[in-house]
Scaffold this active site. Structure first.
Site, PDB file in Angstrom:
ATOM      1  N   CYS A 377       2.225   0.107   7.568  1.00  0.00           N
ATOM      2  CA  CYS A 377       2.445  -0.840   8.672  1.00  0.00           C
ATOM      3  C   CYS A 377       1.339  -1.884   8.718  1.00  0.00           C
ATOM      4  O   CYS A 377       0.880  -2.291   9.793  1.00  0.00           O
ATOM      5  CB  CYS A 377       2.580  -0.104  10.005  1.00  0.00           C
ATOM      6  N   ALA A 378       0.915  -2.307   7.535  1.00  0.00           N
ATOM      7  CA  ALA A 378      -0.090  -3.362   7.391  1.00  0.00           C
ATOM      8  C   ALA A 378       0.277  -4.171   6.151  1.00  0.00           C
ATOM      9  O   ALA A 378      -0.514  -4.318   5.217  1.00  0.00           O
ATOM     10  CB  ALA A 378      -1.490  -2.769   7.268  1.00  0.00           C
TER      11      ALA A 378
END
Length: 432
Positions: A377-378
């Site tokens: 999630c980056a």
């Protein structure tokens, strides 16, 4: 500005003297979990996925179990169980405030997690606020802002301070700097003290995503002069669905209530009068009482243990893991600021000849090791570290295209877990 100056405040936990009342490191539930592997055998589970969700501490489970018999509504009941539950809930708020070293008048708002907390603050920003955020952030810190200036990944810590300085200087009106304290991808510590100083010099405020820091290091919001911090219970050994946003009251007191309903109002008639106290204002409905109690119990347990023992054991294991992986041909550790930069117990890496998903599945299915694979999630940050470009084919967090493997440790991690991972990766490489 020297590296020492940038990191002096952020690194005080390592130098802190052990408390006279320090206790042994508490145990986690599931330490004896056995999982099936190829061939039908059962092996002890090597949980190396703490950065996603940490297991429950035994003292946390005990606190929730003790609270359940008297569980009741909070703030609105006259009965004994309701009064007792209300007292426990509000005591949890005081415990969280003390845990992060907040100022006496700071608000502590219980949320679901860090994502919930950052979105809550985003809804309370004054009209016209510009947010400055680095592309190295988790999506929870990258995405909620209405007006954002996104900064490229800095080449070194001083560059992060310089880039923030220049960006904030160019902005008129209210402004907010958003930054992680410890990267969820590389574990590297950010110069939050220096960044807070820069933000305040330009009349801005700073929000620190402390989700990956507070399970590993002591945080003192007041000493670091931070305006807001957000973190999650599920990463802090309290997986009961609670997190917290802690910080200055004024923006929170004036912002639109996060949820509109019972508890957030003083009165409802021809017009609605909302609470001007940020805590009830943004905690409408029946809150996650047990989650708050669990979060506070985790804070108490870590504080009582003393950070010196926790940090010393983590640094021993993470050094062993990193040196072991570095000795394997074709394994590349992801890092923004180099091998010697201080970090918490997170290592992300790639293995030549294998996709991240193939490595993670083999570690689980053949060796009983749990890790995370993906972009964590980056997405912008992982693409930067891997040198890959974005696009429609660049998938979601579960996509194995341009992804990495992440191993993360914490309380309950053992040398055997670390050595098993190293040998498993070495075995996989030998098959190429």
């Amino acid at each position: 500005m020297s590296t020492l100056t940038i990191f002096s405040s952020a690194r005080t936990p390592e130098a802190a003297a052990p408390s006279a009342t320090s206790r042994p490191i508490p145990a986690v539930l599931g330490a004896d979990l056995e999982v099936p592997v190829k061939g039908g055998r059962l092996v002890g589970y090597a949980n190396l996925d703490y950065a996603a969700s940490a297991p429950c501490l035994e003292p946390v489970s005990a606190a929730v179990t003790a609270a359940l018999p008297a569980y009741s509504s909070v703030h609105r009941g006259a009965g004994y169980a309701s009064q007792l539950t209300t007292a426990r809930y509000e005591q949890a708020r005081h415990t969280v405030r003390a845990f992060v070293g907040a100022r006496p008048d700071d608000s502590v708002i219980f949320t679901r997690n860090t994502t919930d907390a950052t979105n809550l603050l985003a809804g309370c920003l004054p009209e016209g606020t510009t947010t400055v955020v680095f592309d190295t952030e988790h999506h929870a810190s990258l995405l909620p802002w209405r007006h954002a200036v996104r900064l490229a990944p800095p080449a070194f810590p001083g560059e992060a301070v310089r880039a923030a300085d220049e960006a904030l200087a160019a902005i008129e009106g209210p402004k907010l700097l958003v930054v992680t304290a410890a990267s969820n991808v590389t574990g590297e510590l950010w110069p939050i003290a220096a960044l807070a100083h820069i933000a305040h010099r330009h009349g801005a405020r700073i929000l620190v995503d402390a989700a990956q820091l507070v399970p590993h290091r002591r945080l003192n919001l007041t000493a670091l002069d931070l305006d807001y911090v957000a973190f999650s219970g599920h990463k802090l050994y309290a997986p009961f669905g609670a997190g917290a946003l802690v910080g200055r009251r004024d923006w929170l007191a004036e912002g639109e209530p996060y949820l509109k309903g019972g508890g957030a109002v003083r009165s409802v008639g021809e017009r609605v009068e909302w609470h001007d106290d940020p805590e009830p204002r943004h905690e409408a409905g029946t809150p996650n009482v047990l989650g708050a109690i669990a979060l506070a119990a985790a804070c108490d347990a870590l504080t009582a243990t003393g950070w010196t023992a926790l940090v010393r054991e983590e640094e021993r294991l993470i050094a062993r893991l990193r040196s072991g992986l570095a000795s394997i041909d074709g394994v590349r550790e992801l890092s923004l600021w180099g091998d010697d930069h201080p970090r918490v117990g997170i290592v992300s890496f790639t293995v030549a000849g294998y996709s991240a998903r193939e490595v993670a599945e083999a570690l689980s299915g053949e060796y009983g090791i749990g890790v995370r694979d993906g972009k964590f999630c980056a997405h912008p940050f992982v693409r930067h570290l891997l040198g890959t470009s974005g696009g429609a084919s660049d998938g979601d967090c579960a996509d194995d295209t341009g992804s990495a493997v992440r191993a993360s440790i914490g309380i309950g991690s053992t040398q055997e877990h670390v050595d098993r991972l190293i040998e498993a990766v070495r075995d996989l490489v030998s098959r190429r």
